[in-house]
Design an enzyme around this catalytic site. Structure first.
Site, PDB file in Angstrom:
ATOM      1  N   LYS A  60      79.414 -20.851  33.663  1.00 51.51           N
ATOM      2  CA  LYS A  60      79.165 -21.557  34.921  1.00 51.51           C
ATOM      3  C   LYS A  60      80.296 -22.488  35.356  1.00 51.51           C
ATOM      4  O   LYS A  60      80.442 -22.791  36.540  1.00 51.51           O
ATOM      5  CB  LYS A  60      77.872 -22.362  34.819  1.00 51.51           C
ATOM      6  CG  LYS A  60      76.610 -21.514  34.926  1.00 51.51           C
ATOM      7  CD  LYS A  60      76.365 -21.056  36.339  1.00 51.51           C
ATOM      8  CE  LYS A  60      74.988 -20.450  36.520  1.00 51.51           C
ATOM      9  NZ  LYS A  60      74.789 -19.993  37.899  1.00 51.51           N
ATOM     10  N   SER A 315      76.584 -14.403  28.488  1.00 52.95           N
ATOM     11  CA  SER A 315      76.889 -15.384  29.531  1.00 52.95           C
ATOM     12  C   SER A 315      76.790 -16.845  29.089  1.00 52.95           C
ATOM     13  O   SER A 315      77.409 -17.707  29.685  1.00 52.95           O
ATOM     14  CB  SER A 315      75.979 -15.161  30.735  1.00 52.95           C
ATOM     15  OG  SER A 315      74.625 -15.241  30.328  1.00 52.95           O
TER      16      SER A 315
END
Length: 422
Positions: A60, A315
């Site tokens: 992110k 992720s």
């Protein structure tokens, strides 16, 4: 998936390369690791792109930092606002500190303390964390209102070209590291920012690489929207895979994913839990549920990927250790090792003893037992949790219960009762 509307949505290579320039001194170029365990299990070559090793333990930071680096001096002075229950907040907080931009971060008041602490740690004195509402949607509404009130830039978690371009650097790195073009890339879809970014880069340099988006079964916002041909907000979602539990896919991310992804599949939450535990036990990799999704999808693609080169993007790794018990429980239930029953014991002396001696198998364990009626235990049903050593022991167990005249309801097969009692 075919082309979307006539406007050209795909993020260009030059946008992603510019993001890489912004990011090069801030992020880790995370490793692309060959995984022997998974390669042998699926009879192919599996590499993991380890964004769980990123400086904020998820991808992110890439989109957040790139977008914030692109703000005008005036916008920078006014500061930024974002809403997030987790990883996006950490990426924005880190970027605020690194760039000296003041930030207000809205998080649901239900956010685990560990995550709030991480956000404050990364942001230091540059950020103010505001806990509000019960859900992400509540926090999001407050953050949008604040950004309008104070004329502060809103840093969207996924639906923004700069965010997507920043995330696209994951695709750039993995293509630069791979010895040959991968046949398949599996990537998590929540709001779609990561999948859209990775696909924009990869499809431009290697059109034949298949890109498969993976969503949790309880929050399939992209799958549902693709089937409808337009963005469809979901009514309710299962928030368990918190990094990918989004009610509404972004408009821009939808357009890009519709154009560039080769398939989007959904994986049950229980399967994600099993994968997460395997990753930990077999590889000492601490993934969060959203980070384990692409690996959990390999089973569904077993035949197609045999003999091929496969990359799974892990992720993130912001897993709360307090959740491990629930993760283990969900995995056991999904794999068929744990079963919950409401059992009505016949009103005769020794019925419970009979259940233990003649119904339970030699390897079956009672992991939970409670009478549902506190006052009149003799004729009220009991909640019984049973863990099996072997899945095949399930049918004989049910068979013995029926033969011995025990009335029962299987809670695993009744989601309403299950959620009420377990």
């Amino acid at each position: 998936m075919g082309a979307g509307s006539h406007t050209y949505h795909r993020i260009g290579l030059e946008e992603i390369v510019q993001a890489q320039m912004h990011l090069k001194d801030v992020i880790s170029r995370t490793p692309l690791q060959y995984n022997r365990v998974l390669s042998e299990r699926y009879n192919c070559q599996v590499w993991l792109k380890r964004e769980d090793l990123q400086v904020v333990r998820s991808f992110k930071i890439r989109g957040a930092y790139h977008l914030m680096r692109s703000l005008t001096p005036e916008e920078t002075t006014k500061g930024v606002v974002c809403a997030s229950a987790g990883n996006h907040a950490q990426g924005v907080a880190y970027s605020c500190q690194a760039l000296g931009i003041p930030g207000k971060i809205y998080m649901p008041s239900t956010t685990p303390r560990q995550k709030v602490k991480q956000v404050s740690f990364f942001g230091g004195d540059m950020v103010e964390v505001i806990l509000t509402g019960d859900t992400f949607d509540d926090a999001y509404a407050e953050a949008i209102a604040e950004s309008k009130r104070c004329d502060m830039a809103f840093i969207h978690p996924f639906d923004d070209r700069k965010i997507i371009a920043g995330n696209g650097t994951v695709g750039q790195e993995l293509m630069e590291k791979a010895e040959a073009a991968p046949d398949y890339i599996f990537v998590t879809v929540g709001g779609g920012g990561l999948a859209a970014g990775v696909a924009s880069y990869v499809k431009t340099v290697s059109a034949e690489t298949q890109i498969i988006g993976v969503e949790p079964e309880g929050a399939p916002s992209l799958r549902v929207s693709l089937d409808a041909g337009e963005v469809v907000p979901l009514e309710g979602i299962d928030k368990f895979v918190d990094g990918a539990a989004v009610k509404r896919i972004g408009d821009l991310t939808f357009a890009i994913c519709q154009e560039l992804l080769d398939d989007v599949i959904v994986v049950p939450e229980g399967k994600v839990c099993t994968t997460l535990l395997d990753l930990y036990n077999e590889n000492a990799i601490v993934a969060e549920p959203a980070g384990a999704l692409p690996i959990a999808a390999l089973d569904a693609y077993r035949d197609s990927i045999a003999g091929k080169r496969v990359i799974c993007v892990v992720s993130g790794g912001n897993n709360d250790v307090d959740r491990m018990q629930e993760i283990k429980e969900r995995s056991l239930i999904y794999e068929g090792y744990k079963h919950y029953f409401m059992v009505s014991f016949p009103q005769r002396a020794g019925a419970l003893r009979e259940f233990l001696d003649q119904v339970l198998g030699p390897n079956d364990d009672i992991t939970r037992f409670e009478y549902t009626k506190k006052s009149n235990k003799d004729n009220g049903p009991a909640l019984v949790g049973i863990e099996l050593k072997h899945r095949v022991d399930y049918a004989p167990l049910v068979d013995r219960m029926q033969k011995k005249g025990f009335q029962f309801v299987e809670l695993n097969k009744d989601p309403v009762l299950f959620n009420l009692l377990i």
